[in-house]
Each structure stands twice: as C-alpha cells, then as structure tokens.
Design a protein around this motif. Structure first.
Motif, short mmCIF file in Angstrom:
data_model
loop_
_atom_site.label_atom_id
_atom_site.label_comp_id
_atom_site.label_asym_id
_atom_site.label_seq_id
_atom_site.Cartn_x
_atom_site.Cartn_y
_atom_site.Cartn_z
N GLY A 1 0.78 -1.23 0.00
CA GLY A 1 0.00 0.00 0.00
C GLY A 1 0.81 1.28 0.00
O GLY A 1 0.24 2.37 0.13
N VAL A 2 2.13 1.16 -0.12
CA VAL A 2 2.98 2.36 -0.17
C VAL A 2 2.98 2.90 -1.60
O VAL A 2 3.42 2.21 -2.52
N PRO A 3 2.52 4.13 -1.84
CA PRO A 3 2.48 4.67 -3.20
C PRO A 3 3.86 5.09 -3.69
O PRO A 3 4.81 5.21 -2.90
N ILE A 4 3.95 5.32 -4.99
CA ILE A 4 5.21 5.81 -5.56
C ILE A 4 5.62 7.11 -4.88
O ILE A 4 6.80 7.32 -4.57
N ALA A 5 4.63 7.99 -4.64
CA ALA A 5 4.94 9.27 -3.99
C ALA A 5 5.54 9.07 -2.61
O ALA A 5 6.42 9.83 -2.19
N GLY A 6 5.09 8.04 -1.89
CA GLY A 6 5.65 7.77 -0.58
C GLY A 6 7.10 7.33 -0.65
O GLY A 6 7.93 7.74 0.17
N ILE A 7 7.43 6.50 -1.64
CA ILE A 7 8.82 6.06 -1.81
C ILE A 7 9.69 7.23 -2.23
O ILE A 7 10.82 7.40 -1.74
N VAL A 8 9.18 8.06 -3.16
CA VAL A 8 9.93 9.25 -3.59
C VAL A 8 10.17 10.16 -2.40
O VAL A 8 11.28 10.72 -2.24
N ARG A 9 9.17 10.33 -1.56
CA ARG A 9 9.31 11.18 -0.38
C ARG A 9 10.39 10.64 0.55
O ARG A 9 11.20 11.41 1.09
N SER A 10 10.44 9.34 0.74
CA SER A 10 11.48 8.75 1.59
C SER A 10 12.86 8.94 1.00
O SER A 10 13.83 9.24 1.73
N VAL A 11 12.96 8.81 -0.31
CA VAL A 11 14.25 9.01 -0.98
C VAL A 11 14.71 10.46 -0.85
O VAL A 11 15.89 10.73 -0.56
N LEU A 12 13.79 11.41 -1.04
CA LEU A 12 14.15 12.82 -0.94
C LEU A 12 14.52 13.21 0.48
O LEU A 12 15.38 14.07 0.68
N ARG A 13 13.89 12.59 1.47
CA ARG A 13 14.28 12.87 2.85
C ARG A 13 15.72 12.46 3.10
O ARG A 13 16.48 13.18 3.77
N ALA A 14 16.09 11.32 2.58
CA ALA A 14 17.49 10.88 2.71
C ALA A 14 18.42 11.86 2.00
O ALA A 14 19.49 12.21 2.51
N GLY A 15 17.98 12.33 0.81
CA GLY A 15 18.78 13.28 0.07
C GLY A 15 18.94 14.60 0.81
O GLY A 15 20.03 15.19 0.81
N LEU A 16 17.89 15.06 1.45
CA LEU A 16 17.97 16.32 2.20
C LEU A 16 18.92 16.21 3.38
O LEU A 16 19.65 17.16 3.69
N MET A 17 18.91 15.07 4.06
CA MET A 17 19.84 14.90 5.19
C MET A 17 21.28 14.93 4.72
O MET A 17 22.14 15.56 5.34
N MET A 18 21.56 14.28 3.59
CA MET A 18 22.91 14.32 3.04
C MET A 18 23.26 15.71 2.54
O MET A 18 24.40 16.16 2.64
N LEU A 19 22.24 16.39 1.98
CA LEU A 19 22.46 17.72 1.43
C LEU A 19 22.91 18.71 2.50
O LEU A 19 23.81 19.52 2.26
N VAL A 20 22.32 18.64 3.68
CA VAL A 20 22.70 19.54 4.77
C VAL A 20 24.17 19.37 5.12
O VAL A 20 24.92 20.35 5.27
N VAL A 21 24.61 18.12 5.21
CA VAL A 21 26.00 17.84 5.56
C VAL A 21 26.94 18.35 4.47
O VAL A 21 27.97 18.99 4.76
N VAL A 22 26.59 18.12 3.22
CA VAL A 22 27.48 18.50 2.12
C VAL A 22 27.54 20.02 1.96
O VAL A 22 28.60 20.57 1.66
#
Length: 353
Positions: A93-114
């Motif tokens: 039941g996890v939509p594509i948008a939910g997976i994309v949101r999880s991926v972007l959250r990971a990207g934002l955490m890395m983005l802050v560090v970089v």
C-alpha cells in the motif's frame, strides 16, 4: 512508515557513500599524481604533496556529490527493485509518492552535511592547502584568516583576495623607516598587473611623521615594483573555491566599481544549484529503478548512471560557457541545466505505474 523511511534512507545513504568513496578516491589519486611533477621544487616534497592533496578532498567531495548521489541511488534502489523489495512495498500500500518522499528525505539529510562541508570546511581547507604549497615552494608569503601577507624589504603587503585574472582586492601596504617604525600606510580598493607594472586604484594614503598624520586620496597610481606576479599564480582563488558569502561580497564590489562580475555571479548561483541538482538526480533514479532497470544488473545501472551524469555535466558546462560568452544572465546559466533535468525527472515519474 518511519521504519520504511529509515530503511530506504539507510540504503540510499550507503550507496551514495560507496559511490563517493570510489569517485572521490579516483579523483584524489589523479590529483596526487599530478602533484608529483611539483615535487623537488624547493622544499615541496612527498609529504607536502600528500598533505596538499588531502586538504583539497572536501572541495572534491562537494563537487562530486550530485554524481555520487545519482550512482549511489541507482545502485541501492536498483538492488531493492531487483530483490522485489520495492514491489513488496507497493503491494503493502505504499504509493510511488511515498517512496519518492522517503528518498528525498534521505537526500535532504545528506544535502545539509554537504552544504556545510562546501561552505564552511572546503574554503578554509583550500586556503590552507594553497598556503602549504606556496611556503614549501619558496614563496615569501603567508596566508591566514586576515588574507595574504607578503614582505618586500621594509614594505609589508596585505591582500584580501587574489583573483584568477591576477587582480588583487582590498590591498594594504605598510612601510617602515630605517628604525623599523611605521612611516606610511596605503589602502587600495584593487590592483591589477598591466604592461609590466601594477596599477593601484582607489587609494587612501596616510603619512606618519613628527607633525602628525597626513592623508590623501588618489584615484590611480602606477607601481613598477610591488611583488612579482609569478608569486600569485599558486594563490589565485578560483570562483568555484569561494564560499557563497565571499562570492556575494565580491560580486557587490565588482558591480560598484563597474568591473566584469559575470564569472563570479555564475559561481555564486552554482553554489546553490550544485547541491540542489543532487535532489534532481535522486528524482531521476526512481523512474529507472521502477522501469527498465528493475531486472537489470548492477553493471547496467552503473552504465545508465554514468550516461546521465556525463550528460548533465556536459550540458551544465556548455550552458555555463555559453552564458559567459553570449552574456546570458548568470542565474539562468546556472539554473537552466538543473531545471531541464528536473522537468525530465517529473515527466518520467508521471509515467511510472
């Protein structure tokens, strides 16, 4: 959902870190090999070359971050797709948008560090690297938090920044008398080397004598002797190595003095578009892992990632140079490649079922 976010983030971050280690390691190795030609110049030896190369690593990590995110996310998400884990998430039941949101959250955490690495650590590290190289190469200069210092007889010279075209900004000159007492001070807004001499502009001069301090303002002076221009070749600050705050200050200075600021404005906007392009790379990776790469191997995903990364790099460089040559707005030249790939990513995501 939090557990799922953490699981996806752990995979994306792990893949990005692995890609960064490989790409950064290769880039650093090639940079060190290039430094081997400098070994033997005065006191510049193997240890100095190793330290110099190591101090340039933060900048290299910052510049390679978007490509590393693309390759790392393709490999990690591709592995999840190949193991049918993404299919299981969607079946639960996890939509594509939910997976994309999880991926972007990971990207934002890395983005802050970089971003912190690129804005706070990399400029200071580059400055220290250039100081070590110049001192080991026999240059009578010191570079610290107050800028560049040089000595020429009884004259001490302080420079705020050295531009790539051999233009000095925020120049101060202190002269001592025979008894090593301060006799005069000079401040110049800029200095440039032209036809065998230094041209100083916007000068404020103060003379210290027994009668007191006298001052004068001069628009421009020609100095046949200041410092050898060759001394600055290793210390020139490239726009891409400057922090966004420093770039903003010098763009303002160049505009106020009717000087060409296009390359520095372009570098300023790229300080924002470079990290943001990593999020676009993440968006691009998702359609591929749900599409043709779902059953592909790591080699295929790596090949696709390299094609996308090289395509983005070439488009970015082409539009940046075209902007400088044809006078396009620097903001447009810096953001257009990212906007184009963002549009492609959104179109690709809409076609995912």
């Amino acid at each position: 959902m939090k557990r799922l976010d953490a699981y996806i983030a752990r995979n994306v971050m792990g893949g990005t870190l692995l890609a960064m280690l490989v790409l950064g390691g290769l880039d650093t190795l090639f940079a060190f090999i290039a430094e081997l030609d400098e070994i033997g110049r005065n006191d510049y030896g193997l240890i100095q070359a190793v330290v110099y190369t190591a101090l340039t690593v933060p900048r290299r990590v910052y510049e390679l971050f978007p490509t590393s995110v693309l390759l790392g996310s393709l490999l990690s998400l591709g592995a999840l797709a190949a193991n049918s884990e993404l299919t299981a998430m969607r079946a639960a039941g996890v939509p594509i948008a939910g997976i994309v949101r999880s991926v972007l959250r990971a990207g934002l955490m890395m983005l802050v560090v970089v971003v912190l690495l690129g804005e706070a650590v990399a400029p200071m590290s580059e400055q220290r690297a250039q100081t070590i190289k110049s001192q080991a190469s026999g240059e009578e200069m010191y570079r610290g938090s107050a800028g560049l210092w040089a000595k020429d007889g009884q004259r001490f010279i302080q420079v705020g920044v050295v531009m790539p075209d051999l233009r000095l900004l925020d120049l101060s000159i202190y002269e001592l008398d025979a008894e090593r007492r301060l006799s005069s001070m000079l401040r110049a807004g800029s200095a440039s080397y032209q036809n065998g001499a230094w041209i100083l502009r916007d000068i404020e001069r103060s003379h210290l004598g027994e009668a007191g301090v006298t001052g004068e303002h001069v628009d421009e002076e020609r100095w046949p002797r200041l410092l050898a221009p060759e001394l600055f070749s290793v210390l020139a600050v490239e726009p891409r190595q400057m922090a966004a705050t420093t770039l903003a200050q010098y763009v303002t200075y160049l505009r106020e003095n009717d000087l060409d600021s296009a390359s520095f404005e372009l570098a300023f906007w790229m300080r924002f578009t470079t990290p943001l392009s990593s999020l676009v790379m993440l968006l691009l990776a998702v359609p591929f892992v749900f599409g043709s790469l779902r059953t592909g191997g790591a080699g295929q995903r790596l090949f696709i990632g390299l094609l996308i990364g090289v395509g983005f790099h070439l488009l970015n460089r082409t539009l940046n140079h075209m902007g400088l040559v044809y006078g396009l707005p620097p903001m447009l030249s810096a953001t257009l490649p990212t906007l184009i790939f963002f549009a492609v990513a959104m179109l690709a995501l809409r076609r995912v079922r």
